[in-house]
Write a protein that holds these residues in place. Structure first.
Motif, PDB file in Angstrom:
ATOM      1  N   ARG A 194      39.382  45.731  48.779  1.00  0.00           N
ATOM      2  CA  ARG A 194      40.537  45.089  48.449  1.00  0.00           C
ATOM      3  C   ARG A 194      40.941  43.919  49.542  1.00  0.00           C
ATOM      4  NH1 ARG A 194      45.703  46.504  50.428  1.00  0.00           N
ATOM      5  NH2 ARG A 194      47.553  46.329  49.051  1.00  0.00           N
ATOM      6  N   VAL A 196      44.262  41.243  49.955  1.00  0.00           N
ATOM      7  CA  VAL A 196      45.584  40.683  49.504  1.00  0.00           C
ATOM      8  C   VAL A 196      45.799  39.382  50.101  1.00  0.00           C
ATOM      9  CG1 VAL A 196      48.163  41.222  49.783  1.00  0.00           C
ATOM     10  CG2 VAL A 196      46.522  43.055  49.641  1.00  0.00           C
ATOM     11  N   LEU A 226      51.139  41.622  42.889  1.00  0.00           N
ATOM     12  CA  LEU A 226      51.911  42.927  43.208  1.00  0.00           C
ATOM     13  C   LEU A 226      53.312  42.702  43.356  1.00  0.00           C
ATOM     14  CD1 LEU A 226      49.523  44.125  46.200  1.00  0.00           C
ATOM     15  CD2 LEU A 226      49.293  44.966  43.774  1.00  0.00           C
ATOM     16  N   SER A 230      52.656  38.494  47.000  1.00  0.00           N
ATOM     17  CA  SER A 230      51.285  39.191  47.043  1.00  0.00           C
ATOM     18  C   SER A 230      50.293  39.591  46.075  1.00  0.00           C
ATOM     19  CB  SER A 230      51.377  40.488  48.026  1.00  0.00           C
ATOM     20  OG  SER A 230      52.259  40.611  48.994  1.00  0.00           O
ATOM     21  N   GLU A 232      46.570  40.916  44.928  1.00  0.00           N
ATOM     22  CA  GLU A 232      45.694  41.639  45.144  1.00  0.00           C
ATOM     23  C   GLU A 232      44.198  41.248  44.494  1.00  0.00           C
ATOM     24  OE1 GLU A 232      45.485  46.364  45.921  1.00  0.00           O
ATOM     25  OE2 GLU A 232      44.775  46.019  43.567  1.00  0.00           O
ATOM     26  N   GLN A 234      39.960  41.928  44.257  1.00  0.00           N
ATOM     27  CA  GLN A 234      38.735  42.826  44.428  1.00  0.00           C
ATOM     28  C   GLN A 234      37.755  42.021  44.946  1.00  0.00           C
ATOM     29  OE1 GLN A 234      38.907  46.061  43.819  1.00  0.00           O
ATOM     30  NE2 GLN A 234      41.175  45.721  43.172  1.00  0.00           N
TER      31      GLN A 234
END
Length: 375
Positions: A194, A196, A226, A230, A232, A234
């Motif tokens: 993860r 961010v 998000l 922000s 996110e 992968q």
């Protein structure tokens, strides 16, 4: 340019800004210029030290007691004992507060810049040398040691009669690469998949476009917004792969969302900045000034030649003039932009202070469709 009034220069700059800002908004920007990786942050350091070698411009120790106390403590650590009751009155020593920024991922042995600010009544730090001083973090631990010669951009000169002149701020100095890092802060990218990204400025449009751009490059579901700040992503679990992945992501270009319509006014300097998204509803504005001028001069009155009984005297002569500048009214048509605003105000010949008053009046009338911010 000859014959151009100072206030006209300001409106020329605003007009130039208007011409350039729409063009700049058409260009895409890199993700690395719009956001940062969560966890990669600076840390603030602070310390206290002594600056020596000043040319008589240091603290007056009879007024600043902690400078004398610090000097005695330093001398005792060097094996020099000051006799009890002896007052130290050096004029070439100044107590300073130090502050620096510890960048992320910096390692032990690397150097950072340090700023020293006088905390006593020293008049100038020019020519001074900072002695070895610890820099501590918010946790109270020492993270760097500062020492070196100060670079001071200001200048202060004072005469024996009390007259003085000061250029910039001579009581603040800087030491480039003046502190050696003694302790590094653990900055880990994490062992999860993860990642961010945090936008420098919250914007729903920019966050959505950034997630869409990453998904178009690496497949649907790779990134999701998000909130307005922000995103996110992968990412690979292995640190080396994650670093390479971040390198590829931060070079993706996107078109950020247009900034909100704002008018920024600096009440202290009279600076006015108008964004390109500002619009004005139909409105009429009148501008005019009543100028009152008062001049006083001294006239000498003396009797004519060969006259008797006359005396020479000084008589005050006061002249008062009143002039009313032509009132001019300009009309804003529906949907006008920054170009029209600047041109209309410029034609009236309004000064920066008048421009502020006009913009505030338009906002109160509901004709200015922008956020008016006064700082």
């Amino acid at each position: 340019m000859k014959g151009l009034k100072p206030q006209h220069n300001i409106f020329k700059l605003l007009f130039l800004f208007m011409l350039l800002s729409p063009v700049a908004s058409l260009h895409a920007e890199r993700i690395k210029d719009l956001s940062s990786v969560q966890g990669m942050r600076d840390n603030q350091l602070i310390g206290y030290g002594l600056v020596v070698g000043l040319d008589g411009s240091g603290d007056k120790v009879n007024q600043v007691s902690f400078t004398e106390q610090s000097l005695k403590n330093m001398l005792s650590q060097l094996g020099i004992v000051t006799p009890p009751g002896v007052k130290l009155k050096p004029k070439n020593v100044a107590a300073v507060i130090l502050h620096a920024t510890l960048p992320p991922f910096i390692k032990k042995g690397q150097k950072i810049d340090v700023t020293a600010s006088s905390v006593g009544n020293a008049k100038s730090l020019r020519g001074g040398t900072l002695l070895m001083s610890p820099l501590k973090g918010a946790d109270g631990k020492v993270y760097a040691i500062a020492q070196g010669n100060l670079l001071v951009g200001g200048l202060g000169v004072e005469g024996s009669d009390g007259s003085k002149i000061t250029i910039n701020i001579p009581s603040v100095g800087r030491i480039p690469k003046g502190a050696i890092v003694e302790r590094s802060i653990k900055n880990s990218l994490g062992d999860t998949n993860r990642l961010v990204l945090n936008l420098f400025s919250a914007d729903f449009t920019t966050a959505t476009r950034m997630a869409e751009a990453i998904n178009s490059q690496y497949g649907a579901g790779t990134a999701k917004a998000l909130d307005p700040i922000s995103i996110e992503v992968q990412a690979p679990v292995k640190t080396s792969d994650k670093i390479a992945f971040i390198s590829m992501i931060e070079n993706i270009t996107i078109a950020p969302g247009a900034a909100a319509a704002r008018v920024i006014i600096n009440s202290r300097t009279g600076t006015v900045v108008i964004s390109s998204s500002v619009r004005v509803s139909p409105a009429a504005v009148s501008h005019g000034n009543l100028v009152v001028t008062i001049k006083e001069s001294q006239q000498v009155s003396q009797p004519n030649a060969f006259s008797k009984g006359g005396n020479t005297a000084v008589v005050a002569d006061t002249q008062i003039g009143i002039s009313n500048e032509d009132n001019r009214m300009f009309l804003f048509n529906p949907g006008v932009d920054l170009n029209d605003i600047v041109r209309a105000v410029n034609q009236v010949g309004a000064a920066p202070g008048d421009l502020v008053a006009i913009l505030e009046a338009l906002k109160m009338a509901g004709a200015l469709h922008a956020e008016l911010i006064v700082i």
